[in-house]
Design a protein around this motif. Structure first.
Motif, PDB file in Angstrom:
ATOM      1  N   GLY A  41       3.987 -12.588 -14.959  1.00 48.61           N
ATOM      2  CA  GLY A  41       4.717 -13.142 -13.827  1.00 48.61           C
ATOM      3  C   GLY A  41       4.139 -14.457 -13.347  1.00 48.61           C
ATOM      4  N   LEU A  42       4.773 -15.009 -12.327  1.00 45.99           N
ATOM      5  CA  LEU A  42       4.351 -16.290 -11.770  1.00 45.99           C
ATOM      6  C   LEU A  42       3.174 -16.107 -10.828  1.00 45.99           C
ATOM      7  N   PRO A  43       2.355 -17.147 -10.687  1.00 46.37           N
ATOM      8  CA  PRO A  43       1.199 -17.026  -9.789  1.00 46.37           C
ATOM      9  C   PRO A  43       1.656 -16.881  -8.340  1.00 46.37           C
ATOM     10  N   PRO A  44       0.838 -16.247  -7.494  1.00 49.78           N
ATOM     11  CA  PRO A  44       1.196 -16.075  -6.081  1.00 49.78           C
ATOM     12  C   PRO A  44       1.482 -17.414  -5.410  1.00 49.78           C
ATOM     13  N   GLY A  45       2.525 -17.449  -4.613  1.00 49.32           N
ATOM     14  CA  GLY A  45       2.875 -18.644  -3.870  1.00 49.32           C
ATOM     15  C   GLY A  45       3.580 -19.718  -4.678  1.00 49.32           C
ATOM     16  N   PHE A  46       3.963 -19.389  -5.919  1.00 46.61           N
ATOM     17  CA  PHE A  46       4.638 -20.394  -6.755  1.00 46.61           C
ATOM     18  C   PHE A  46       6.038 -20.674  -6.218  1.00 46.61           C
ATOM     19  N   GLU A  47       6.342 -21.944  -6.064  1.00 45.67           N
ATOM     20  CA  GLU A  47       7.678 -22.359  -5.629  1.00 45.67           C
ATOM     21  C   GLU A  47       8.132 -23.510  -6.526  1.00 45.67           C
ATOM     22  N   VAL A  48       9.306 -23.361  -7.114  1.00 43.38           N
ATOM     23  CA  VAL A  48       9.777 -24.402  -8.025  1.00 43.38           C
ATOM     24  C   VAL A  48      10.059 -25.702  -7.288  1.00 43.38           C
ATOM     25  N   SER A  49      10.310 -25.619  -5.986  1.00 44.70           N
ATOM     26  CA  SER A  49      10.612 -26.821  -5.213  1.00 44.70           C
ATOM     27  C   SER A  49       9.360 -27.609  -4.853  1.00 44.70           C
ATOM     28  N   MET A  50       8.193 -26.996  -5.004  1.00 45.44           N
ATOM     29  CA  MET A  50       6.946 -27.682  -4.660  1.00 45.44           C
ATOM     30  C   MET A  50       6.586 -28.705  -5.733  1.00 45.44           C
ATOM     31  N   ARG A  51       5.820 -29.701  -5.348  1.00 45.26           N
ATOM     32  CA  ARG A  51       5.359 -30.708  -6.293  1.00 45.26           C
ATOM     33  C   ARG A  51       4.396 -30.051  -7.274  1.00 45.26           C
ATOM     34  N   GLN A  52       4.702 -30.183  -8.580  1.00 46.45           N
ATOM     35  CA  GLN A  52       3.914 -29.490  -9.590  1.00 46.45           C
ATOM     36  C   GLN A  52       2.915 -30.445 -10.243  1.00 46.45           C
ATOM     37  N   ARG A  53       1.812 -29.851 -10.677  1.00 46.32           N
ATOM     38  CA  ARG A  53       0.767 -30.662 -11.308  1.00 46.32           C
ATOM     39  C   ARG A  53       0.907 -30.681 -12.820  1.00 46.32           C
ATOM     40  N   SER A  54       1.460 -29.624 -13.416  1.00 43.93           N
ATOM     41  CA  SER A  54       1.532 -29.582 -14.884  1.00 43.93           C
ATOM     42  C   SER A  54       2.620 -30.531 -15.383  1.00 43.93           C
ATOM     43  N   LEU A  55       2.378 -31.129 -16.547  1.00 45.42           N
ATOM     44  CA  LEU A  55       3.333 -32.073 -17.133  1.00 45.42           C
ATOM     45  C   LEU A  55       4.649 -31.377 -17.460  1.00 45.42           C
ATOM     46  N   GLY A  56       4.552 -30.137 -17.990  1.00 44.68           N
ATOM     47  CA  GLY A  56       5.761 -29.414 -18.365  1.00 44.68           C
ATOM     48  C   GLY A  56       6.705 -29.225 -17.191  1.00 44.68           C
ATOM     49  N   LEU A  57       6.154 -28.798 -16.038  1.00 44.27           N
ATOM     50  CA  LEU A  57       6.990 -28.569 -14.864  1.00 44.27           C
ATOM     51  C   LEU A  57       7.501 -29.891 -14.285  1.00 44.27           C
ATOM     52  N   LYS A  58       6.714 -30.954 -14.400  1.00 42.99           N
ATOM     53  CA  LYS A  58       7.205 -32.262 -13.969  1.00 42.99           C
ATOM     54  C   LYS A  58       8.393 -32.705 -14.827  1.00 42.99           C
ATOM     55  N   ILE A  59       8.294 -32.449 -16.113  1.00 43.45           N
ATOM     56  CA  ILE A  59       9.403 -32.790 -17.019  1.00 43.45           C
ATOM     57  C   ILE A  59      10.642 -31.979 -16.661  1.00 43.45           C
TER      58      ILE A  59
END
Length: 402
Positions: A354-372
């Motif tokens: 599963g996703l880490p606690p507090g993960f929100e797709v709307s939040m600014r992400q640090r990983s390149l994959g999620l930024k893409i």
């Protein structure tokens, strides 16, 4: 001097017809043909109807449309009425200028030839003609012929429209004008047909060029992806190796779209999304041995501009699940695409940690994959959400379609 009225009465008595209804009927037939010429693209049907209406309007025994074929200086019967149906497609020589059709085609002028008997006659225009061989046994003795001119710069003629009558049914100048009106409409229809054919040929050529370009782009991208994978094998750190592998996978996804573009049978620049996603997931399966990747997709043809970002989103989400969902082993990853009334719904889910606690797709992400992924979703004008409906991560992307 005889008045116009007495001339008309004498003419009507000789032909056995009432002149005014006869001419009004001709006008009505020409109007009906003009409407048909605007409504149909079937040239063969149009030419056949022209021969039928001309024969009806002139009270002619037969009427035919002759197309000139320059390579062997011959006419081809494209349509006929009052003759054997099997004559359509038959060749008739255009070299015998003692026939009205050949004379009309050469001079570009209409021909009246009334009173042809025994192989020769004295028509109104002073020339002498005889029956063509193909009509020699048909007991015909009156002819009216007009060239079918095309309106291009060369003013070349397409062929000849001709009508033949038997004894007692001679033709006059007004009949010739009636036939010339039909020939003008036929010329316009032929030009349109030829223009359509040129456009189709140009479009087919453009499609072939575009597919060839897509094929070459796909091959070039495949070479780049292969080079990145090769470079990844020689990387001295895991971070660099993973970065190169990810870059190669993204380029391979774009190459997959171009593969569908050049192989596809759909409209130019369009991709069958279901086939594309299934093949993409199959390619990702090759890179993820042990994981069970599956794809279920409704059929939908979309533009390549939409297919590329959708494929890249799937690549990122599936690759992320393969890397992080099962830290202690392997497991399933499922991709699904549903076509809805308001657009597409794409889902990628796994049964892992599963996703880490507090993960929100709307939040600014640090990983390149999620930024893409975020950039691609903005490009699609879509909305990405997560669903907490079971074990593992469940991403849902809604994409509006125009």
């Amino acid at each position: 001097m005889a008045s116009d009225g007495s001339i008309r009465e004498t003419h009507e008595a000789g032909t056995g017809r009432a002149e005014l209804p006869y001419r009004l009927r001709q006008q009505a037939l020409m109007g009906a043909f003009a409407r048909m010429a605007l409504q149909t693209r079937d040239l063969d049907a149009l030419l056949q109807r022209a021969s039928e209406l001309c024969a009806e309007g002139l009270g002619a025994s037969c009427c035919q449309v002759l197309e000139y074929r320059a390579r062997d200086h011959a006419f081809v019967i494209r349509a006929c009425t009052g003759l054997a149906p099997g004559l359509v497609g038959t060749d008739v020589t255009a070299g015998d200028e003692a026939t009205p059709a050949s004379y009309a085609f050469r001079t570009g002028a209409g021909v009246l030839a009334n009173g042809i008997h025994g192989g020769a006659g004295a028509p109104q225009d002073g020339a002498r003609f005889h029956l063509p061989d193909i009509l020699a046994s048909a007991d015909l003795c009156h002819a009216v012929n007009v060239p079918i001119a095309l309106g291009d710069v060369s003013r070349r003629a397409y062929g000849v429209l001709e009508a033949w009558g038997r004894e007692g049914h001679g033709f006059d100048r007004a009949d010739q004008e009636f036939l010339a009106g039909f020939a003008g409409l036929i010329g316009i229809a032929v030009e349109r047909h030829q223009g359509d054919a040129r456009l189709r040929d140009a479009l087919d050529h453009q499609v072939q060029l575009t597919r060839e370009m897509s094929h070459r782009v796909k091959n070039s991208l495949g070479v780049v992806a292969g080079l990145l994978r090769l470079q990844a094998r020689d990387a001295h750190s895991d971070e660099v190796r993973h970065a190169l592998e990810d870059a190669g996978a993204r380029i391979a996804t774009v190459a997959e779209v171009h593969d569908h573009l050049w192989r596809g049978i759909h409209q130019l620049g369009m991709v069958e999304l279901a086939d594309f996603l299934r093949e993409l997931v199959a390619k990702l399966q090759e890179e993820a041995p042990g994981h069970a990747l599956a794809c279920e997709a409704d059929p939908k043809v979309i533009s390549a501009d939409q297919a590329i970002p959708i494929g890249l989103v799937v690549n990122e989400l599936v690759t992320n699940a393969v890397k992080h969902a099962y830290p202690q082993g392997t497991g399933p990853v499922r991709v699904s695409l549903a076509v809805r009334a308001d657009g597409l719904r794409l889902a990628v889910r796994d049964e892992g940690v599963g996703l880490p606690p507090g993960f929100e797709v709307s939040m600014r992400q640090r990983s390149l994959g999620l930024k893409i992924i975020g950039s691609l979703i903005r490009q699609l004008d879509g909305r990405l959400t997560t669903a907490a409906d079971g074990p593992g991560a469940h991403f849902v992307l809604d994409i509006p379609l125009a």
